[in-house]
Design an enzyme around this catalytic site. Structure first.
Site, PDB file in Angstrom:
ATOM      1  N   GLY A 125       7.841  61.202  13.333  1.00  0.00           N
ATOM      2  CA  GLY A 125       8.841  60.996  14.385  1.00  0.00           C
ATOM      3  C   GLY A 125       9.725  59.784  14.140  1.00  0.00           C
ATOM      4  N   GLY A 126       9.893  59.411  12.884  1.00  0.00           N
ATOM      5  CA  GLY A 126      10.781  58.290  12.554  1.00  0.00           C
ATOM      6  C   GLY A 126      10.079  56.935  12.505  1.00  0.00           C
ATOM      7  CE1 TYR A 129       0.736  73.071  19.490  1.00  0.00           C
ATOM      8  CE2 TYR A 129       2.089  74.206  17.884  1.00  0.00           C
ATOM      9  CZ  TYR A 129       1.124  73.278  18.184  1.00  0.00           C
ATOM     10  OH  TYR A 129       0.555  72.545  17.175  1.00  0.00           O
ATOM     11  CG  PHE A 173       3.216  62.676  13.832  1.00  0.00           C
ATOM     12  CD1 PHE A 173       4.367  63.106  14.483  1.00  0.00           C
ATOM     13  CD2 PHE A 173       2.805  61.365  14.039  1.00  0.00           C
ATOM     14  CE1 PHE A 173       5.091  62.256  15.293  1.00  0.00           C
ATOM     15  CE2 PHE A 173       3.522  60.503  14.849  1.00  0.00           C
ATOM     16  CZ  PHE A 173       4.664  60.949  15.482  1.00  0.00           C
ATOM     17  N   PRO A 174       4.246  64.931   9.941  1.00  0.00           N
ATOM     18  CG  PRO A 174       5.323  66.732   8.897  1.00  0.00           C
ATOM     19  CD  PRO A 174       4.519  66.384  10.114  1.00  0.00           C
TER      20      PRO A 174
HETATM   21  N1  LIG Z   1      -3.087  70.582  14.667  1.00  0.00           N
HETATM   22  C1  LIG Z   1      -2.647  69.756  15.582  1.00  0.00           C
HETATM   23  O1  LIG Z   1      -3.403  69.235  16.397  1.00  0.00           O
HETATM   24  C2  LIG Z   1      -1.183  69.456  15.616  1.00  0.00           C
HETATM   25  C3  LIG Z   1      -0.698  68.353  16.362  1.00  0.00           C
HETATM   26  C4  LIG Z   1       0.679  68.087  16.333  1.00  0.00           C
HETATM   27  C5  LIG Z   1       1.512  68.906  15.596  1.00  0.00           C
HETATM   28  N2  LIG Z   1       1.025  69.970  14.902  1.00  0.00           N
HETATM   29  C6  LIG Z   1       1.892  70.840  14.077  1.00  0.00           C
HETATM   30  O2  LIG Z   1       2.562  70.028  13.131  1.00  0.00           O
HETATM   31  C7  LIG Z   1       3.968  70.239  13.215  1.00  0.00           C
HETATM   32  C8  LIG Z   1       4.703  68.959  12.851  1.00  0.00           C
HETATM   33  O3  LIG Z   1       4.226  67.887  13.642  1.00  0.00           O
HETATM   34  P1  LIG Z   1       5.135  67.042  14.619  1.00  0.00           P
HETATM   35  O4  LIG Z   1       6.210  67.909  15.188  1.00  0.00           O
HETATM   36  O5  LIG Z   1       4.219  66.369  15.548  1.00  0.00           O
HETATM   37  O6  LIG Z   1       5.705  65.935  13.703  1.00  0.00           O
HETATM   38  P2  LIG Z   1       6.956  65.759  12.720  1.00  0.00           P
HETATM   39  O7  LIG Z   1       7.350  67.074  12.174  1.00  0.00           O
HETATM   40  O8  LIG Z   1       6.583  64.677  11.792  1.00  0.00           O
HETATM   41  O9  LIG Z   1       8.053  65.176  13.677  1.00  0.00           O
HETATM   42  C9  LIG Z   1       8.887  65.947  14.431  1.00  0.00           C
HETATM   43  C10 LIG Z   1       9.874  64.978  15.082  1.00  0.00           C
HETATM   44  O10 LIG Z   1      10.636  64.356  14.062  1.00  0.00           O
HETATM   45  C11 LIG Z   1      12.003  64.627  14.212  1.00  0.00           C
HETATM   46  N3  LIG Z   1      12.543  64.981  12.886  1.00  0.00           N
HETATM   47  C12 LIG Z   1      12.252  66.064  12.141  1.00  0.00           C
HETATM   48  N4  LIG Z   1      12.962  66.053  10.994  1.00  0.00           N
HETATM   49  C13 LIG Z   1      13.709  64.921  11.014  1.00  0.00           C
HETATM   50  C14 LIG Z   1      14.657  64.342  10.134  1.00  0.00           C
HETATM   51  N5  LIG Z   1      14.957  64.929   8.977  1.00  0.00           N
HETATM   52  N6  LIG Z   1      15.221  63.168  10.489  1.00  0.00           N
HETATM   53  C15 LIG Z   1      14.927  62.567  11.653  1.00  0.00           C
HETATM   54  N7  LIG Z   1      14.050  63.071  12.543  1.00  0.00           N
HETATM   55  C16 LIG Z   1      13.453  64.238  12.228  1.00  0.00           C
HETATM   56  C17 LIG Z   1      12.109  65.772  15.195  1.00  0.00           C
HETATM   57  O11 LIG Z   1      13.234  65.616  16.042  1.00  0.00           O
HETATM   58  P3  LIG Z   1      14.521  66.600  15.951  1.00  0.00           P
HETATM   59  O12 LIG Z   1      14.157  67.831  16.702  1.00  0.00           O
HETATM   60  O13 LIG Z   1      15.597  65.810  16.608  1.00  0.00           O
HETATM   61  O14 LIG Z   1      14.784  66.847  14.504  1.00  0.00           O
HETATM   62  C18 LIG Z   1      10.828  65.658  15.992  1.00  0.00           C
HETATM   63  O15 LIG Z   1      11.012  64.835  17.106  1.00  0.00           O
HETATM   64  C19 LIG Z   1       4.170  70.718  14.651  1.00  0.00           C
HETATM   65  O16 LIG Z   1       5.368  71.421  14.807  1.00  0.00           O
HETATM   66  C20 LIG Z   1       2.966  71.566  14.866  1.00  0.00           C
HETATM   67  O17 LIG Z   1       3.190  72.870  14.321  1.00  0.00           O
HETATM   68  C21 LIG Z   1      -0.310  70.229  14.900  1.00  0.00           C
END
Ligand SMILES: NC(=O)c1ccc[n+]([C@@H]2O[C@H](COP(=O)([O-])OP(=O)(O)OC[C@H]3O[C@@H](n4cnc5c(N)ncnc54)[C@H](OP(=O)(O)O)[C@@H]3O)[C@@H](O)[C@H]2O)c1
Length: 295
Positions: free
Chosen positions: A220-221, A71, A216-217
């Site tokens: 992303g909406g 990252y 991606f829990p």
């Molecule tokens: N192992 C892998 O290959 C892999 C791949 C991807 C990710 N990851 C890990 O998993 C973590 C989470 O995954 P992710 O970031 O892809 O997905 P995520 O947490 O499901 O989604 C993050 C997105 O959702 C928005 N969001 C978060 N909370 C919200 C809320 N309460 N209401 C509305 N929008 C909200 C965020 O925007 P805002 O900033 O505007 O809140 C951001 O754009 C990453 O940070 C990373 O550590 C691992």
């Protein structure tokens, strides 16, 4: 039965089940590359705001922090250290090695054992720790035998440089094969209400006491937007759609540890509060069906 709010990661690290993923702190679009790709290429321009989010997460009781060497080419790990080092005793840092970033749009697995060991050395320096709590193999590389890749991580545990080993984007078969080599504490796969391709891994992890860390829990909406089935259930239970999606994950399996990522203090507080959102079994089942129907 009451739902536990904590989980024993690797059997000896107590973590709150609601963690924090740091990847999105590096999500600014890179000039010259297609917008909306989530380049994860540079540390945030507003470093103080990003650090404030990390510190607030810990203040709110989050103690599983997920990052990766890839990252922002390591700058994300440096940011974590800048915000949180010296780490409070209860804070568990999870990082990942095994993916090259030759450009903002390329993520290339590289499982050469020497590379995995070198990257871990760099992560130790950037995170300012002597031992990484949870060292995850970001991707299995088909070009190298599994024994060599897991063997490199096992060697790092034996040398005291990593405490526990995790995997990412693996099948049950791959997980089983890795367990033949060394204990595996966690698996991090994409999984949420709309992305249910890893149901068997979720169940296997639960049966083995392995943490399943769904990335991606909140999707992303995608499944939580206005008018979505999740939004409907959310209204019924007095929660937000994002909280409902996280509550669904927490309900799905006792070894699931969601790590929602956000750059916003408001979203952080909202996500952390999902710890106390409870779904009845009937609501859980209904939500599962609704989301499957719209996935
Ligand atoms: N192992 C892998 O290959 C892999 C791949 C991807 C990710 N990851 C890990 O998993 C973590 C989470 O995954 P992710 O970031 O892809 O997905 P995520 O947490 O499901 O989604 C993050 C997105 O959702 C928005 N969001 C978060 N909370 C919200 C809320 N309460 N209401 C509305 N929008 C909200 C965020 O925007 P805002 O900033 O505007 O809140 C951001 O754009 C990453 O940070 C990373 O550590 C691992």
């Amino acid at each position: 039965m009451a739902m536990a709010n904590t989980f024993e990661l690797g059997g000896d690290l107590t973590v709150d089940r609601l963690g924090y993923g740091t990847m999105r702190l590096a999500a600014a679009p890179e000039p010259g590359f297609e917008a909306g790709m989530g380049h994860i290429w540079r540390a945030p321009a507003d470093r103080e705001s990003a650090k404030a989010v990390l510190r607030k997460a810990v203040e709110l009781g989050v103690n599983l922090i997920d990052t990766a060497d890839s990252y922002a080419l390591g700058e994300n790990e440096e940011l974590v250290a800048e915000a949180l080092h010296p780490y409070a005793d209860q804070v568990v840092i999870a990082t990942k090695v095994g993916v090259l970033r030759p450009s903002p749009v390329e993520w290339v697995p590289l499982g050469h054992p020497a590379y995995l060991r070198q990257q871990t050395e760099l992560s130790l320096r950037r995170l300012k720790v002597d031992r990484i709590d949870l060292l995850q193999l970001h991707r299995l590389d088909p070009a190298y035998p599994l024994e060599d890749q897991i063997g490199a991580l096992k060697q790092l545990v034996e040398e005291g440089k990593a405490r526990h080993i995790g995997l990412s984007e693996v099948s049950v078969e791959q997980l089983r094969a890795a367990q033949q080599i060394t204990p595996i504490a966690s698996v991090q796969n994409m999984y949420n209400l709309a992305e249910r391709g890893h149901e068997d891994v979720v169940d296997y992890a639960a049966a083995q006491g392995i943490a399943f860390i769904p990335f991606f829990p909140v999707a992303g909406g995608a499944v939580t937007g206005p008018g979505s089935p999740v939004a409907e259930v959310a209204t019924e239970i007095g929660a937000t759609p994002a909280q409902t999606a996280l509550a669904w994950l927490l309900h799905r399996s006792p070894t699931i540890l969601p790590i929602p990522g956000t750059t916003s203090l408001e979203h952080l507080a909202e996500n952390v509060a999902a710890r106390s959102v409870r779904l009845s079994d009937a609501q859980f089942a209904r939500l599962s069906e609704l989301a499957t129907a719209t996935a």
